[in-house]
Design a protein around this motif. Structure first.
Motif, PDB file in Angstrom:
ATOM      1  N   ILE A   1       0.846  -1.206   0.000  1.00  0.00           N
ATOM      2  CA  ILE A   1       0.000   0.000   0.000  1.00  0.00           C
ATOM      3  C   ILE A   1       0.878   1.252   0.000  1.00  0.00           C
ATOM      4  O   ILE A   1       0.701   2.161  -0.821  1.00  0.00           O
ATOM      5  CB  ILE A   1      -0.934   0.001   1.231  1.00  0.00           C
ATOM      6  N   VAL A   2       1.837   1.288   0.917  1.00  0.00           N
ATOM      7  CA  VAL A   2       2.729   2.443   1.026  1.00  0.00           C
ATOM      8  C   VAL A   2       3.583   2.593  -0.229  1.00  0.00           C
ATOM      9  O   VAL A   2       3.753   3.704  -0.754  1.00  0.00           O
ATOM     10  CB  VAL A   2       3.629   2.302   2.277  1.00  0.00           C
ATOM     11  N   ILE A   3       4.114   1.490  -0.725  1.00  0.00           N
ATOM     12  CA  ILE A   3       5.005   1.541  -1.901  1.00  0.00           C
ATOM     13  C   ILE A   3       4.275   2.077  -3.130  1.00  0.00           C
ATOM     14  O   ILE A   3       4.798   2.941  -3.846  1.00  0.00           O
ATOM     15  CB  ILE A   3       5.592   0.143  -2.171  1.00  0.00           C
ATOM     16  N   HIS A   4       3.089   1.588  -3.392  1.00  0.00           N
ATOM     17  CA  HIS A   4       2.351   2.051  -4.567  1.00  0.00           C
ATOM     18  C   HIS A   4       1.986   3.534  -4.444  1.00  0.00           C
ATOM     19  O   HIS A   4       2.033   4.276  -5.435  1.00  0.00           O
ATOM     20  CB  HIS A   4       1.109   1.194  -4.787  1.00  0.00           C
ATOM     21  N   LEU A   5       1.619   3.957  -3.247  1.00  0.00           N
ATOM     22  CA  LEU A   5       1.301   5.376  -3.056  1.00  0.00           C
ATOM     23  C   LEU A   5       2.549   6.243  -3.186  1.00  0.00           C
ATOM     24  O   LEU A   5       2.480   7.369  -3.706  1.00  0.00           O
ATOM     25  CB  LEU A   5       0.659   5.581  -1.683  1.00  0.00           C
ATOM     26  N   LEU A   6       3.702   5.729  -2.758  1.00  0.00           N
ATOM     27  CA  LEU A   6       4.946   6.494  -2.851  1.00  0.00           C
ATOM     28  C   LEU A   6       5.378   6.734  -4.294  1.00  0.00           C
ATOM     29  O   LEU A   6       6.112   7.679  -4.580  1.00  0.00           O
ATOM     30  CB  LEU A   6       6.068   5.769  -2.103  1.00  0.00           C
ATOM     31  N   PHE A   7       4.938   5.871  -5.195  1.00  0.00           N
ATOM     32  CA  PHE A   7       5.323   6.047  -6.597  1.00  0.00           C
ATOM     33  C   PHE A   7       4.702   7.303  -7.201  1.00  0.00           C
ATOM     34  O   PHE A   7       5.186   7.804  -8.225  1.00  0.00           O
ATOM     35  CB  PHE A   7       4.954   4.813  -7.425  1.00  0.00           C
ATOM     36  N   LEU A   8       3.657   7.842  -6.583  1.00  0.00           N
ATOM     37  CA  LEU A   8       3.077   9.087  -7.090  1.00  0.00           C
ATOM     38  C   LEU A   8       4.085  10.241  -7.023  1.00  0.00           C
ATOM     39  O   LEU A   8       4.350  10.894  -8.036  1.00  0.00           O
ATOM     40  CB  LEU A   8       1.798   9.426  -6.315  1.00  0.00           C
ATOM     41  N   PRO A   9       4.693  10.510  -5.860  1.00  0.00           N
ATOM     42  CA  PRO A   9       5.699  11.578  -5.820  1.00  0.00           C
ATOM     43  C   PRO A   9       7.065  11.173  -6.367  1.00  0.00           C
ATOM     44  O   PRO A   9       7.867  12.038  -6.739  1.00  0.00           O
ATOM     45  CB  PRO A   9       5.792  11.914  -4.323  1.00  0.00           C
ATOM     46  N   LEU A  10       7.351   9.860  -6.448  1.00  0.00           N
ATOM     47  CA  LEU A  10       8.678   9.416  -6.860  1.00  0.00           C
ATOM     48  C   LEU A  10       8.827   9.236  -8.368  1.00  0.00           C
ATOM     49  O   LEU A  10       9.952   9.077  -8.853  1.00  0.00           O
ATOM     50  CB  LEU A  10       9.023   8.094  -6.161  1.00  0.00           C
ATOM     51  N   ARG A  11       7.726   9.243  -9.090  1.00  0.00           N
ATOM     52  CA  ARG A  11       7.794   8.985 -10.541  1.00  0.00           C
ATOM     53  C   ARG A  11       8.753   9.945 -11.252  1.00  0.00           C
ATOM     54  O   ARG A  11       9.500   9.553 -12.159  1.00  0.00           O
ATOM     55  CB  ARG A  11       6.399   9.082 -11.174  1.00  0.00           C
TER      56      ARG A  11
ATOM     57  N   TYR B   1      11.448  11.148 -10.328  1.00  0.00           N
ATOM     58  CA  TYR B   1      12.854  10.803 -10.082  1.00  0.00           C
ATOM     59  C   TYR B   1      13.228   9.453 -10.703  1.00  0.00           C
ATOM     60  O   TYR B   1      14.418   9.178 -10.901  1.00  0.00           O
ATOM     61  CB  TYR B   1      13.136  10.737  -8.579  1.00  0.00           C
ATOM     62  N   LEU B   2      12.251   8.634 -11.016  1.00  0.00           N
ATOM     63  CA  LEU B   2      12.517   7.276 -11.477  1.00  0.00           C
ATOM     64  C   LEU B   2      12.467   7.116 -12.989  1.00  0.00           C
ATOM     65  O   LEU B   2      13.065   6.177 -13.530  1.00  0.00           O
ATOM     66  CB  LEU B   2      11.509   6.306 -10.837  1.00  0.00           C
ATOM     67  N   TYR B   3      11.752   8.025 -13.661  1.00  0.00           N
ATOM     68  CA  TYR B   3      11.578   7.867 -15.107  1.00  0.00           C
ATOM     69  C   TYR B   3      12.073   9.115 -15.845  1.00  0.00           C
ATOM     70  O   TYR B   3      12.235  10.185 -15.250  1.00  0.00           O
ATOM     71  CB  TYR B   3      10.104   7.613 -15.435  1.00  0.00           C
ATOM     72  N   SER B   4      12.284   8.947 -17.140  1.00  0.00           N
ATOM     73  CA  SER B   4      12.797  10.055 -17.947  1.00  0.00           C
ATOM     74  C   SER B   4      11.762  11.151 -18.136  1.00  0.00           C
ATOM     75  O   SER B   4      12.102  12.306 -18.413  1.00  0.00           O
ATOM     76  CB  SER B   4      13.251   9.539 -19.318  1.00  0.00           C
ATOM     77  N   SER B   5      10.500  10.804 -18.025  1.00  0.00           N
ATOM     78  CA  SER B   5       9.423  11.799 -18.117  1.00  0.00           C
ATOM     79  C   SER B   5       8.354  11.458 -17.097  1.00  0.00           C
ATOM     80  O   SER B   5       8.302  10.330 -16.587  1.00  0.00           O
ATOM     81  CB  SER B   5       8.817  11.824 -19.528  1.00  0.00           C
ATOM     82  N   ASN B   6       7.494  12.418 -16.800  1.00  0.00           N
ATOM     83  CA  ASN B   6       6.513  12.221 -15.747  1.00  0.00           C
ATOM     84  C   ASN B   6       5.140  12.758 -16.156  1.00  0.00           C
ATOM     85  O   ASN B   6       4.620  13.696 -15.554  1.00  0.00           O
ATOM     86  CB  ASN B   6       6.993  12.911 -14.462  1.00  0.00           C
ATOM     87  N   PRO B   7       4.527  12.144 -17.181  1.00  0.00           N
ATOM     88  CA  PRO B   7       3.182  12.575 -17.569  1.00  0.00           C
ATOM     89  C   PRO B   7       2.168  12.142 -16.518  1.00  0.00           C
ATOM     90  O   PRO B   7       2.462  11.258 -15.698  1.00  0.00           O
ATOM     91  CB  PRO B   7       2.957  11.827 -18.884  1.00  0.00           C
ATOM     92  N   PRO B   8       0.990  12.730 -16.512  1.00  0.00           N
ATOM     93  CA  PRO B   8      -0.049  12.312 -15.551  1.00  0.00           C
ATOM     94  C   PRO B   8      -0.377  10.836 -15.725  1.00  0.00           C
ATOM     95  O   PRO B   8      -0.270  10.285 -16.819  1.00  0.00           O
ATOM     96  CB  PRO B   8      -1.252  13.202 -15.911  1.00  0.00           C
ATOM     97  N   LEU B   9      -0.759  10.195 -14.633  1.00  0.00           N
ATOM     98  CA  LEU B   9      -1.157   8.790 -14.712  1.00  0.00           C
ATOM     99  C   LEU B   9      -2.357   8.634 -15.642  1.00  0.00           C
ATOM    100  O   LEU B   9      -3.299   9.436 -15.614  1.00  0.00           O
ATOM    101  CB  LEU B   9      -1.518   8.257 -13.334  1.00  0.00           C
ATOM    102  N   SER B  10      -2.330   7.595 -16.459  1.00  0.00           N
ATOM    103  CA  SER B  10      -3.468   7.295 -17.321  1.00  0.00           C
ATOM    104  C   SER B  10      -4.585   6.671 -16.483  1.00  0.00           C
ATOM    105  O   SER B  10      -4.385   6.311 -15.315  1.00  0.00           O
ATOM    106  CB  SER B  10      -3.048   6.313 -18.421  1.00  0.00           C
ATOM    107  N   SER B  11      -5.747   6.516 -17.083  1.00  0.00           N
ATOM    108  CA  SER B  11      -6.874   5.901 -16.373  1.00  0.00           C
ATOM    109  C   SER B  11      -6.544   4.450 -15.992  1.00  0.00           C
ATOM    110  O   SER B  11      -6.930   3.972 -14.920  1.00  0.00           O
ATOM    111  CB  SER B  11      -8.134   5.951 -17.228  1.00  0.00           C
TER     112      SER B  11
END
Length: 307
Positions: free
Chosen positions: A102-112, A114-124
């Motif tokens: 639960i914590v890990i998946h929620l943390l990916f919202l602010p961490l994206r 830093y982890l990927y080359s781009s950070n577009p909004p999450l798709s549906s």
């Protein structure tokens, strides 16, 4: 009527300081009573650390079982004791291991970013994937706190690392990294993808509700605080030994249809393999404990398939 039985260390390599050489029992003395009595004499150590074994070196798991009802202990008039090491409650372990994803998946919202080359909004599809996974583990937390009734009070502390690694790494970091990336299948959108999402979500809902129902059935076999066992019957249990595991697999299949990720496949393979082993262990235990009343099953996990 009171009698005395011999107390023998199970391991000479790990002696228990001040462990008595004998203990008194009555017709009403339980496994837990013996643990408490021995622990009190052994420097007031935590009685949950003590594992009791019969003459065949088989551990006495049922803490409410009467010592005199165990034929191997009664015949030998001897019980073997081992220090199992520091203990932690099953409830605590489950709460921690299910909280991780639960914590890990929620943390990916602010961490994206830093982890990927781009950070577009999450798709549906990415948002739906996250919601399904979090809901699954929130349900697990609820069942741990309010549904499950544990026959064992504690487990070795070291198990928390092994158990948590399975969920935190495989269903947490592994799935999250591949699903929330900007180039993942879930980042795309099309009518075909949306159709898969709908089917996957419906399968997930059906499986989670069914899984919850089987957990209620298992819980109702045991009184609060009790350790008694019974033969589960009803929804799913007439088809396979462990329908709760089968519905768990169906739920993650629904998640796979939405995430479309190899990471989910990896977790599902590992989880299915582990549940298959647990299901056969449960089948063998039911056959041994209820040889006259239990209807043997060849299919322990998936209905109509001999697995």
């Amino acid at each position: 009527m009171s009698s005395t039985i011999k107390v023998t260390p199970r391991s000479t390599r790990k002696p228990i300081k001040n462990l008595p050489t004998s203990t008194n029992i009555t017709d009403q003395t339980t496994v837990e009573d013996v643990k408490i009595a021995l622990a009190r004499q052994a420097n007031n150590m935590d009685h949950n650390r003590l594992g009791l074994y019969d003459a065949k070196k088989k551990i006495l798991r049922d803490r409410r079982a009467l010592i005199r009802k165990n034929k191997d202990v009664f015949d030998a008039q001897e019980i073997f004791v081992k220090d199992l090491g520091p203990q932690i409650s099953w409830l605590t372990v489950f709460v921690i291991e299910y909280a991780g994803p639960i914590v890990i998946h929620l943390l990916f919202l602010p961490l994206r970013k830093y982890l990927y080359s781009s950070n577009p909004p999450l798709s549906s599809s990415q948002r739906l994937s996250m919601a399904m996974i979090i809901i699954h583990f929130l349900k697990r937390e609820y069942e741990t706190l309010y549904v499950h009734r544990f026959s064992l009070g504690t487990m070795p502390v070291r198990n928390i690392f092994k158990n948590s690694a399975h969920y935190w790494v495989l269903s947490g970091v592994n799935i999250a990294y591949w699903v929330y990336g900007p180039n993942s299948a879930t980042a795309k959108s099309s009518s075909t993808i949306n159709a898969w999402n709908t089917v996957g979500l419906l399968l997930f809902i059906f499986a989670e509700i069914s899984n919850y129902q089987t957990h209620l059935t298992l819980s109702n076999l045991r009184t609060p605080g009790g350790t008694e066992r019974g033969i589960p019957k009803g929804y799913g249990f007439d088809l396979v030994t462990c329908p709760n595991y089968f519905f768990e697999i169906l739920a993650w299949t629904g998640v796979l249809m939405v995430t479309k990720s190899l990471g989910t496949v990896v977790f599902l393979i590992f989880a299915t393999g582990q549940m298959y082993q647990w299901a056969w262990k449960k089948e063998r235990a039911l056959r041994a404990e209820f040889p006259d009343r239990y209807k043997k099953k060849k299919t322990v996990l998936v209905p109509f398939l001999a697995i």
